[in-house]
Write a protein that holds these residues in place. Structure first.
Motif, PDB file in Angstrom:
ATOM      1  N   TRP A  21       0.865  -1.171   0.000  1.00  0.00           N
ATOM      2  CA  TRP A  21       0.000   0.000   0.000  1.00  0.00           C
ATOM      3  C   TRP A  21       0.898   1.217   0.000  1.00  0.00           C
ATOM      4  O   TRP A  21       1.459   1.593   1.023  1.00  0.00           O
ATOM      5  N   LEU A  66       2.100  -5.104   3.588  1.00  0.00           N
ATOM      6  CA  LEU A  66       1.108  -5.794   4.406  1.00  0.00           C
ATOM      7  C   LEU A  66       1.277  -7.282   4.145  1.00  0.00           C
ATOM      8  O   LEU A  66       1.438  -7.699   3.014  1.00  0.00           O
ATOM      9  N   PRO A 121      -7.640   4.182   1.671  1.00  0.00           N
ATOM     10  CA  PRO A 121      -7.052   3.006   2.309  1.00  0.00           C
ATOM     11  C   PRO A 121      -8.077   2.114   3.001  1.00  0.00           C
ATOM     12  O   PRO A 121      -7.880   0.911   3.092  1.00  0.00           O
ATOM     13  N   GLU A 122      -9.187   2.676   3.470  1.00  0.00           N
ATOM     14  CA  GLU A 122     -10.206   1.848   4.128  1.00  0.00           C
ATOM     15  C   GLU A 122     -10.871   0.907   3.140  1.00  0.00           C
ATOM     16  O   GLU A 122     -11.090  -0.274   3.447  1.00  0.00           O
ATOM     17  N   GLN A 175      -8.234  -1.755   2.054  1.00  0.00           N
ATOM     18  CA  GLN A 175      -8.015  -2.748   3.106  1.00  0.00           C
ATOM     19  C   GLN A 175      -9.223  -3.665   3.249  1.00  0.00           C
ATOM     20  O   GLN A 175      -9.076  -4.868   3.486  1.00  0.00           O
ATOM     21  N   ASN A 227      -8.940  -7.604   2.906  1.00  0.00           N
ATOM     22  CA  ASN A 227      -9.377  -8.467   4.007  1.00  0.00           C
ATOM     23  C   ASN A 227     -10.465  -9.434   3.591  1.00  0.00           C
ATOM     24  O   ASN A 227     -10.531 -10.554   4.087  1.00  0.00           O
TER      25      ASN A 227
END
Length: 181
Positions: A13, A18, A36-37, A40, A44
């Motif tokens: 990122w 990560l 980024p939310e 991610q 995930n």
């Protein structure tokens, strides 16, 4: 249940590594989003043993990553720092015409949807979107038979809510117009 062999991968990122895992049979994704939310949440949600995901947050860094990764699919936000997602779409389709590009946008724009589909986008999703919808689109884009093959756990929690957005019906109409024109 079959045991899968795992080996470490690196998801990047904007230069920050990560950790993740993959098998020999993984789908390579370049995910381009400056939020980024959202990035991610997608990382995930998708089963790490099935996907190698490289996250890019700046439009200027996309083409070098695409050349390096040779991805099976690109997930591309329309509004990015330094460069338009539609311009990046043109570049990706010019250099890698067979690579499916899934466009995502937080702004409902019929013009953008039409233009993206005209330029060869595989799909146009508006934020917020359900991660399960992205999963189904990835399944179609990569030729996987069933969306259930994409993740081991359909109910990965994302702060209690898996919805990243809702696509209005007009975007569906715009996509059809772009495909026809």
């Amino acid at each position: 249940r079959q045991t899968r062999s795992r080996s470490a991968i690196l998801v990047v990122w904007c230069g920050t590594p990560l950790e993740g895992v993959l098998t020999q049979r993984h789908i390579r994704i370049v995910l381009v989003d400056d939020d980024p939310e959202i990035a991610q949440a997608v990382v995930n949600y998708l089963a790490p043993e099935r996907f190698h995901i490289r996250v890019i947050g700046d439009g200027a860094l996309v083409m070098p990553a695409v050349r390096e990764e040779n991805p099976d699919v690109v997930i591309l936000d329309v509004h990015l720092p330094s460069m338009s997602g539609l311009e990046i779409l043109r570049q990706v389709k010019s250099e890698c015409p067979q690579t499916p590009v899934i466009i995502v946008s937080g702004y409902v724009s019929t013009d953008n949807a039409i233009e993206a589909m005209r330029q060869g986008a595989f799909e146009y999703l508006t934020k917020p979107f359900r991660l399960s919808e992205l999963e189904r689109v990835l399944g179609r884009a990569t030729g996987l038979a069933a969306a259930e093959q994409l993740t081991d756990d359909e109910n990965v929690p994302l702060d209690g809510d898996q919805i990243l957005g809702k696509s209005p019906e007009m975007v569906a109409v715009a996509k059809m117009i772009g495909q026809i024109s």
